[in-house]
Scaffold this motif. Structure first.
Motif, PDB file in Angstrom:
ATOM      1  N   ASN A 104       0.879  -1.351   0.238  1.00  0.00           N
ATOM      2  CA  ASN A 104      -0.008  -0.085  -0.068  1.00  0.00           C
ATOM      3  C   ASN A 104       0.725   1.227   0.151  1.00  0.00           C
ATOM      4  OD1 ASN A 104      -2.000  -2.052   1.008  1.00  0.00           O
ATOM      5  ND2 ASN A 104      -3.195  -0.694   1.521  1.00  0.00           N
ATOM      6  N   HIS A 139      -0.076  -2.667  -4.742  1.00  0.00           N
ATOM      7  CA  HIS A 139      -1.271  -3.315  -5.064  1.00  0.00           C
ATOM      8  C   HIS A 139      -2.493  -2.244  -4.939  1.00  0.00           C
ATOM      9  CE1 HIS A 139      -1.564  -4.535  -0.739  1.00  0.00           C
ATOM     10  NE2 HIS A 139      -2.846  -4.080  -0.942  1.00  0.00           N
ATOM     11  N   LYS A 140      -2.207  -1.167  -4.077  1.00  0.00           N
ATOM     12  CA  LYS A 140      -3.136  -0.141  -3.902  1.00  0.00           C
ATOM     13  C   LYS A 140      -2.365   1.238  -3.805  1.00  0.00           C
ATOM     14  CE  LYS A 140      -7.149   1.711  -2.435  1.00  0.00           C
ATOM     15  NZ  LYS A 140      -8.582   1.431  -3.253  1.00  0.00           N
ATOM     16  N   GLY A 142      -3.444   5.155  -2.542  1.00  0.00           N
ATOM     17  CA  GLY A 142      -4.200   6.011  -2.086  1.00  0.00           C
ATOM     18  C   GLY A 142      -3.856   7.755  -1.964  1.00  0.00           C
ATOM     19  N   TYR A 161      -7.543   8.017 -10.402  1.00  0.00           N
ATOM     20  CA  TYR A 161      -8.410   7.732  -8.933  1.00  0.00           C
ATOM     21  C   TYR A 161      -9.607   7.810  -8.857  1.00  0.00           C
ATOM     22  CZ  TYR A 161      -3.419   7.530  -7.616  1.00  0.00           C
ATOM     23  OH  TYR A 161      -1.918   7.020  -7.650  1.00  0.00           O
ATOM     24  N   GLU A 164     -13.219   7.304  -2.784  1.00  0.00           N
ATOM     25  CA  GLU A 164     -13.699   6.299  -2.075  1.00  0.00           C
ATOM     26  C   GLU A 164     -14.377   6.551  -0.765  1.00  0.00           C
ATOM     27  OE1 GLU A 164     -10.485   2.859  -3.950  1.00  0.00           O
ATOM     28  OE2 GLU A 164      -9.962   3.969  -1.776  1.00  0.00           O
ATOM     29  N   GLY A 184      -8.544   6.511  -4.269  1.00  0.00           N
ATOM     30  CA  GLY A 184      -7.710   5.198  -4.244  1.00  0.00           C
ATOM     31  C   GLY A 184      -7.647   4.801  -5.778  1.00  0.00           C
ATOM     32  N   SER A 186      -6.381   0.984  -7.610  1.00  0.00           N
ATOM     33  CA  SER A 186      -6.142  -0.252  -7.367  1.00  0.00           C
ATOM     34  C   SER A 186      -5.285  -0.770  -8.751  1.00  0.00           C
ATOM     35  CB  SER A 186      -7.180  -1.492  -7.431  1.00  0.00           C
ATOM     36  OG  SER A 186      -7.708  -1.557  -8.687  1.00  0.00           O
ATOM     37  N   LYS A 187      -4.287  -1.766  -8.251  1.00  0.00           N
ATOM     38  CA  LYS A 187      -3.566  -2.119  -9.307  1.00  0.00           C
ATOM     39  C   LYS A 187      -4.115  -2.781 -10.525  1.00  0.00           C
ATOM     40  CE  LYS A 187       0.148  -5.838 -10.010  1.00  0.00           C
ATOM     41  NZ  LYS A 187       0.692  -7.129  -9.150  1.00  0.00           N
TER      42      LYS A 187
END
Length: 194
Positions: A104, A139-140, A142, A161, A164, A184, A186-187
């Motif tokens: 992260n 993998h994330k 933010g 993005y 969220e 956020g 994600s990959k």
């Protein structure tokens, strides 16, 4: 884009007018000057602050960066400085690890007032996002910003993005309360879009 020169501490072209490189000790004065500008720090929960706080925060990052370059590795929290062709400071950007959460990261950017509205934040966010997913194996990623910081959240949205969350009345400002917007990426969403 190849990240090898950037990883070695060299400046590389960032856009048509600017270059970017990993932060060095010689950048600290410019960073502090911008963080002390009320037009900038009105959107930063950690500023304005005493100079010792900035020095205490950035000196370990700069030292870790110096050591990482010497070892041919990425720093723990890659932090970059953007300058124009004349060497004028145009901002900084970073993709930093979230403590205790492997994979992260958070993306951030702070620009001096004279650099606003030139697309630099968008280029910075795009580059940090690419670095995070393609080099650092995030993998994330933010980010968060003040609800009143239109430029910041529009930059995040331009870079893929998604909003969220929103924490209402999170920040106490001179004008009252402001919300915290949470974004956020994600990959999977990143790689689906490239």
């Amino acid at each position: 884009m190849s990240f090898s020169k950037l990883k070695q501490g060299f400046s590389i072209p960032f856009n048509t007018n600017c270059t970017i490189r990993l932060i060095q000790h010689s950048d600290l004065e410019d960073v502090i000057e911008v963080l002390d500008d009320h037009r900038v720090n009105q959107y930063l929960y950690f500023a304005p602050a005493d100079r010792s706080l900035y020095t205490g925060y950035f000196t370990p990052i700069i030292e870790n960066t110096r050591q990482a370059i010497a070892n041919g590795q990425w720093p723990d929290n890659p932090t970059f400085v953007i300058r124009d062709k004349n060497g004028q400071y145009m901002g900084m950007t970073a993709v930093t690890r979230v403590m205790f959460l492997n994979g992260n990261f958070e993306v951030g950017y702070q620009l001096p007032f004279h650099a606003w509205g030139q697309g630099i934040a968008t280029c910075a966010c795009q580059l940090m996002t690419k670095l995070g997913f393609e080099e650092l194996k995030a993998h994330k990623i933010g980010a968060d910003c003040y609800g009143s910081n239109l430029g910041s959240y529009k930059t995040l949205e331009k870079c893929g993005y998604a909003k969220e969350g929103q924490q209402r009345n999170y920040y106490l400002t001179d004008q009252g309360f402001d919300d915290k917007l949470i974004y956020g990426l994600s990959k999977q969403r990143y790689f689906d879009s490239v």
